[in-house]
Motif scaffolding. Structure first.
Motif, PDB file in Angstrom:
ATOM      1  N   LEU A 173       0.822  -1.216   0.000  1.00 32.09           N
ATOM      2  CA  LEU A 173       0.000   0.000   0.000  1.00 32.09           C
ATOM      3  C   LEU A 173       0.858   1.270   0.000  1.00 32.09           C
ATOM      4  CD1 LEU A 173      -3.111  -0.890   2.181  1.00 32.09           C
ATOM      5  CD2 LEU A 173      -2.652  -1.278  -0.229  1.00 32.09           C
ATOM      6  N   ARG A 176       2.030   1.749  -3.489  1.00 31.27           N
ATOM      7  CA  ARG A 176       0.991   2.266  -4.390  1.00 31.27           C
ATOM      8  C   ARG A 176       0.739   3.746  -4.139  1.00 31.27           C
ATOM      9  NH1 ARG A 176      -3.321  -2.768  -4.047  1.00 31.27           N
ATOM     10  NH2 ARG A 176      -2.353  -4.042  -5.665  1.00 31.27           N
ATOM     11  N   ARG A 177       0.762   4.144  -2.826  1.00 32.37           N
ATOM     12  CA  ARG A 177       0.586   5.570  -2.511  1.00 32.37           C
ATOM     13  C   ARG A 177       1.711   6.392  -3.124  1.00 32.37           C
ATOM     14  NH1 ARG A 177      -0.399   4.016   2.970  1.00 32.37           N
ATOM     15  NH2 ARG A 177      -2.639   3.769   3.296  1.00 32.37           N
ATOM     16  N   ILE A 180       1.227   6.934  -6.794  1.00 35.60           N
ATOM     17  CA  ILE A 180       0.237   7.977  -7.096  1.00 35.60           C
ATOM     18  C   ILE A 180       0.836   9.358  -6.856  1.00 35.60           C
ATOM     19  CG2 ILE A 180      -1.893   8.999  -6.210  1.00 35.60           C
ATOM     20  CD1 ILE A 180      -3.014   6.190  -6.016  1.00 35.60           C
ATOM     21  N   ASN A 185      -2.497  10.999  -9.812  1.00 42.25           N
ATOM     22  CA  ASN A 185      -3.645  10.127  -9.587  1.00 42.25           C
ATOM     23  C   ASN A 185      -4.257   9.721 -10.930  1.00 42.25           C
ATOM     24  OD1 ASN A 185      -6.262   9.112  -8.945  1.00 42.25           O
ATOM     25  ND2 ASN A 185      -6.125  10.137  -6.967  1.00 42.25           N
ATOM     26  N   PRO A 186      -4.394   8.419 -11.165  1.00 46.91           N
ATOM     27  CA  PRO A 186      -4.956   7.996 -12.456  1.00 46.91           C
ATOM     28  C   PRO A 186      -6.400   8.436 -12.648  1.00 46.91           C
ATOM     29  CG  PRO A 186      -4.708   6.129 -10.960  1.00 46.91           C
ATOM     30  CD  PRO A 186      -4.034   7.291 -10.309  1.00 46.91           C
ATOM     31  N   LEU A 187      -7.064   8.857 -11.565  1.00 40.85           N
ATOM     32  CA  LEU A 187      -8.467   9.249 -11.680  1.00 40.85           C
ATOM     33  C   LEU A 187      -8.643  10.763 -11.781  1.00 40.85           C
ATOM     34  CD1 LEU A 187     -10.002   6.810  -9.065  1.00 40.85           C
ATOM     35  CD2 LEU A 187      -9.878   6.559 -11.527  1.00 40.85           C
ATOM     36  N   ALA A 188      -7.542  11.499 -11.819  1.00 39.36           N
ATOM     37  CA  ALA A 188      -7.649  12.948 -11.907  1.00 39.36           C
ATOM     38  C   ALA A 188      -8.137  13.346 -13.303  1.00 39.36           C
ATOM     39  CB  ALA A 188      -6.302  13.592 -11.634  1.00 39.36           C
ATOM     40  N   ALA A 190     -11.388  14.364 -14.143  1.00 32.14           N
ATOM     41  CA  ALA A 190     -12.825  14.301 -14.400  1.00 32.14           C
ATOM     42  C   ALA A 190     -13.570  15.379 -13.626  1.00 32.14           C
ATOM     43  CB  ALA A 190     -13.357  12.928 -14.038  1.00 32.14           C
ATOM     44  N   ALA A 191     -12.841  16.320 -13.056  1.00 36.73           N
ATOM     45  CA  ALA A 191     -13.444  17.255 -12.114  1.00 36.73           C
ATOM     46  C   ALA A 191     -14.416  18.233 -12.779  1.00 36.73           C
ATOM     47  CB  ALA A 191     -12.355  18.034 -11.392  1.00 36.73           C
ATOM     48  N   GLY A 193     -16.421  17.833 -15.388  1.00 37.02           N
ATOM     49  CA  GLY A 193     -17.481  17.257 -16.214  1.00 37.02           C
ATOM     50  C   GLY A 193     -18.847  17.823 -15.858  1.00 37.02           C
ATOM     51  N   PRO A 194     -19.864  17.423 -16.630  1.00 37.64           N
ATOM     52  CA  PRO A 194     -21.223  17.870 -16.329  1.00 37.64           C
ATOM     53  C   PRO A 194     -21.702  17.268 -15.008  1.00 37.64           C
ATOM     54  CG  PRO A 194     -21.231  16.182 -18.032  1.00 37.64           C
ATOM     55  CD  PRO A 194     -19.799  16.526 -17.775  1.00 37.64           C
ATOM     56  N   PRO A 196     -23.505  14.932 -12.751  1.00 39.59           N
ATOM     57  CA  PRO A 196     -24.056  13.599 -12.997  1.00 39.59           C
ATOM     58  C   PRO A 196     -25.552  13.554 -12.655  1.00 39.59           C
ATOM     59  CG  PRO A 196     -22.193  13.509 -11.446  1.00 39.59           C
ATOM     60  CD  PRO A 196     -22.523  14.943 -11.660  1.00 39.59           C
ATOM     61  N   ALA A 198     -27.020  11.396 -10.982  1.00 37.88           N
ATOM     62  CA  ALA A 198     -27.189  11.057  -9.574  1.00 37.88           C
ATOM     63  C   ALA A 198     -27.190  12.305  -8.691  1.00 37.88           C
ATOM     64  CB  ALA A 198     -26.077  10.093  -9.137  1.00 37.88           C
TER      65      ALA A 198
ATOM     66  N   LYS B 139      -7.773  -0.564  -1.558  1.00 39.86           N
ATOM     67  CA  LYS B 139      -6.423  -1.139  -1.535  1.00 39.86           C
ATOM     68  C   LYS B 139      -5.597  -0.694  -2.727  1.00 39.86           C
ATOM     69  CE  LYS B 139      -6.743  -3.905   2.090  1.00 39.86           C
ATOM     70  NZ  LYS B 139      -5.877  -3.775   3.268  1.00 39.86           N
ATOM     71  N   ALA B 142      -6.628   2.309  -9.893  1.00 42.50           N
ATOM     72  CA  ALA B 142      -6.168   2.286 -11.275  1.00 42.50           C
ATOM     73  C   ALA B 142      -7.107   3.156 -12.100  1.00 42.50           C
ATOM     74  CB  ALA B 142      -6.133   0.863 -11.812  1.00 42.50           C
ATOM     75  N   LYS B 143      -6.769   3.301 -13.373  1.00 38.09           N
ATOM     76  CA  LYS B 143      -7.511   4.237 -14.219  1.00 38.09           C
ATOM     77  C   LYS B 143      -8.989   3.839 -14.350  1.00 38.09           C
ATOM     78  CE  LYS B 143      -6.601   7.083 -18.229  1.00 38.09           C
ATOM     79  NZ  LYS B 143      -6.583   8.235 -17.335  1.00 38.09           N
ATOM     80  N   THR B 167     -20.061   7.746  -9.524  1.00 37.90           N
ATOM     81  CA  THR B 167     -19.930   9.028  -8.842  1.00 37.90           C
ATOM     82  C   THR B 167     -19.284   8.815  -7.481  1.00 37.90           C
ATOM     83  OG1 THR B 167     -22.138   8.807  -7.906  1.00 37.90           O
ATOM     84  CG2 THR B 167     -21.950  10.047  -9.948  1.00 37.90           C
ATOM     85  N   LEU B 175     -22.777  14.836  -5.158  1.00 32.65           N
ATOM     86  CA  LEU B 175     -22.232  13.707  -5.901  1.00 32.65           C
ATOM     87  C   LEU B 175     -21.486  14.246  -7.116  1.00 32.65           C
ATOM     88  CD1 LEU B 175     -25.246  11.245  -5.806  1.00 32.65           C
ATOM     89  CD2 LEU B 175     -23.044  10.924  -4.710  1.00 32.65           C
ATOM     90  N   SER B 177     -18.500  13.317 -10.465  1.00 31.74           N
ATOM     91  CA  SER B 177     -17.792  12.284 -11.220  1.00 31.74           C
ATOM     92  C   SER B 177     -16.292  12.354 -10.960  1.00 31.74           C
ATOM     93  CB  SER B 177     -18.090  12.447 -12.712  1.00 31.74           C
ATOM     94  OG  SER B 177     -17.894  13.780 -13.098  1.00 31.74           O
ATOM     95  N   ASP B 178     -15.868  13.286 -10.119  1.00 29.78           N
ATOM     96  CA  ASP B 178     -14.451  13.422  -9.776  1.00 29.78           C
ATOM     97  C   ASP B 178     -14.089  12.422  -8.668  1.00 29.78           C
ATOM     98  OD1 ASP B 178     -11.918  14.207  -9.122  1.00 29.78           O
ATOM     99  OD2 ASP B 178     -12.562  15.974  -7.988  1.00 29.78           O
ATOM    100  N   SER B 180     -10.967  11.631  -7.877  1.00 30.14           N
ATOM    101  CA  SER B 180      -9.543  11.750  -7.564  1.00 30.14           C
ATOM    102  C   SER B 180      -9.282  11.961  -6.075  1.00 30.14           C
ATOM    103  CB  SER B 180      -8.940  12.910  -8.359  1.00 30.14           C
ATOM    104  OG  SER B 180      -9.526  14.130  -7.941  1.00 30.14           O
ATOM    105  N   ILE B 184      -5.966   5.632  -1.054  1.00 33.59           N
ATOM    106  CA  ILE B 184      -5.648   4.254  -0.685  1.00 33.59           C
ATOM    107  C   ILE B 184      -5.651   4.138   0.831  1.00 33.59           C
ATOM    108  CG2 ILE B 184      -3.768   2.572  -0.647  1.00 33.59           C
ATOM    109  CD1 ILE B 184      -3.090   3.411  -3.478  1.00 33.59           C
TER     110      ILE B 184
END
Lengths: 300, 210
Positions: A173, A176-177, A180, A185-188, A190-191, A193-194, A196, A198, B139, B142-143, B167, B175, B177-178, B180, B184
């Motif tokens: 862990l 992995r930290r 990143i 961050n692989p998820l950066a 998307a901030a 976006g429209p 959602p 939900a 844990k 990933a993308k 979300t 909520l 979609s970000d 980031s 972990i």
């Protein structure tokens, strides 16, 4: 075999088996652990499965003691290899018949049988084979080549860490930290976006409009679409009138496409009720009963 | 009840256009309340008597779908019970997102809320397919997925991130979609759809930091 490997294999295998064996034999959770293994089905009894797991732990401890105390003899190494072969066979059987069961290999609880479980069992088998071919005791070898011996011990320890899920929090862990932190961050990204759907539903459900319409709404979100800056949310419902009885209706909510609980604390929602059979607008005074259903202030 | 769900005239763009016009013709109601909703979370809400007579008459069913006959789902409950779930054009269907009845497959798990009919079936108001609600530890990130550990046994679970659907809920925010800000080692509540094929989960919402 290479002397340093075969001579030090008893030390590595001995320590490994001592740890896992003691964990199984003396662990307070062994019975609980056994309940999740395939042993229960083989032995038809959870208590016997626990005892069997403890017996395996005792055998591992005995072999570990022999490996550490009398290396350079054939028997402890062969016993280790037999243990490893037994583990591999047991894992193969459990994997084939109950892939979701826990392997019960080491002291701690773990998830389903995977590559790492087989790698561990295979290492015990190989280590046993190497130990059986040892010519000198490990302490003689360690004294003869301390540098190489230390390097081998470190390499073996790293290898065991890599195949053991119990120690993930120590190295995997943080690694992995670090990745990143270094590579982002692989998820950066998307901030912006429209909003959602939900989030629109979340805003709707916290609105007075929703509260007012909730006696009519029966379904969860049925359909949604965006149109010219509006987000339309469609629900199905039943509208009951004393005169005409109950009739199926569509309850439509229209919200600002960009609105969420981040942007407004007082959402403006357009509500309309459409008869599902005739597509006529049903005149409903949604706020009629609201005065008597005011939300009481919360005690804080 | 009729079954016009597959009638293109009822679902097409013209229909939506008409309903948009109708929706925008409705009264505007402004203000916030805290009554809560009937959405995916509601499938897990503890059953409690409601003040609303419509809700208190609701029936509830869960289980695995064993057969699909037209618009009727045969469901084998977890406790040996059997249900027949009647879908209508007024039934909302959730499978990771709001969807249609043709996405439901034999073998899927299901929660349904509806009304008991005289013939023993349940006319469903809302159906949640394969919905799962797990408390996990993150844990790995990933993308396109989160690696999660679930329960005392630390069962490894892969949570797939689905574009335009997954979300995140952070404390005090809407909520988004970000994703980031997921870390972990964090505890996370995962609301999603189980995938029977590979036992993974498609994540609808990950709640962290609450």
């Amino acid at each position: 075999m290479i002397p340093i490997v075969s001579d030090l294999a008893p030390l590595v295998c001995g320590l490994l088996l001592a740890v896992t064996g003691a964990g199984k034999l003396f662990g307070r959770r062994t019975a609980q652990l056994a309940a999740n293994t395939v042993l229960v089905r083989v032995l038809n009894d959870g208590r016997r499965a626990g005892l069997a797991l403890r017996a395996v732990g005792a055998a591992e401890l005995a072999v570990a003691a022999a490996l550490l105390a009398v290396p350079g003899t054939l028997l402890p190494g062969v016993a280790t290899a037999v243990l490893g072969a037994g583990f591999t066979g047991y894992l193969g059987y459990a994997r084939a018949t109950a892939p979701e069961s826990s392997c019960g290999c080491s002291a701690k609880a773990e998830g389903p049988i995977g590559v790492r479980s087989f790698a561990r069992a295979g290492l015990v088998l190989l280590g046993g084979a190497a130990a059986a071919t040892a010519t000198d005791p490990w302490w003689t070898e360690a004294a003869r080549r301390p540098g190489w011996s230390a390097a081998f011990a470190v390499a073996a320890a790293l290898l065991l860490c890599a195949v053991s899920a119990d120690l993930d929090h120590v190295w995997l862990l943080p690694l992995r930290r670090l990745r990143i932190r270094l590579f982002g961050n692989p998820l950066a990204g998307a901030a912006d976006g429209p909003v959602p759907v939900a989030a629109s539903v979340e805003l709707l459900e916290q609105s007075v409009a929703w509260q007012a319409a909730s006696p009519i709404v029966r379904s969860a979100l049925l359909d949604h679409w965006d149109d010219e800056g509006w987000r339309v949310l469609r629900f199905a419902g039943v509208y009951e009138q004393a005169a005409r009885g109950a009739r199926p209706v569509n309850v439509l909510f229209a919200l600002d496409l960009g609105a969420s609980i981040d942007t407004t604390s007082s959402p403006a929602v357009r509500v309309s009720v459409i008869d599902d059979d005739t597509d006529e607008m049903v005149p409903v005074d949604l706020l009629a009963g609201m005065a008597t259903r005011q939300v009481l202030p919360m005690a804080t | 009840m009729s079954h016009r769900q597959n009638d293109p005239g009822r679902r097409g763009l013209d229909r939506r256009r008409f309903l948009t016009t109708a929706a925008l013709g409705g009264a505007t109601i402004v203000g916030a309340s805290a009554l809560g909703g009937l959405d995916a979370d509601a499938a897990f809400a503890a059953p409690m008597p409601s003040l609303d007579p419509a809700i208190s008459r609701s029936a509830f069913a869960e289980g695995r779908i064993t057969q699909i006959k037209g618009s009727v789902l045969e469901v084998a409950g977890s406790h040996g019970d059997q249900h027949l779930i009647q879908l209508t054009n007024a039934t909302s269907i959730w499978k990771l997102r709001t969807t249609t009845a043709d996405q439901i497959q034999v073998g899927d798990g299901l929660y349904a809320r509806g009304v008991d009919m005289p013939d023993g079936t349940i006319a469903a108001d809302a159906v949640w397919v394969n919905i799962v609600n797990l408390y996990c530890t993150v844990k790995g990130i990933a993308k396109d997925r989160l690696h999660l550990a679930h329960g005392a046994q630390d069962h490894a679970v892969v949570g797939h991130i689905v574009a335009d659907t997954t979300t995140a809920s952070y404390l005090g925010g809407a909520l988004t979609s970000d994703l980031s800000r997921v870390r972990i080692g964090q505890s996370a509540q995962i609301l999603g759809a189980w995938r029977p094929a590979d036992d993974a989960i498609d994540i609808a919402r990950v709640t962290v930091g609450h």
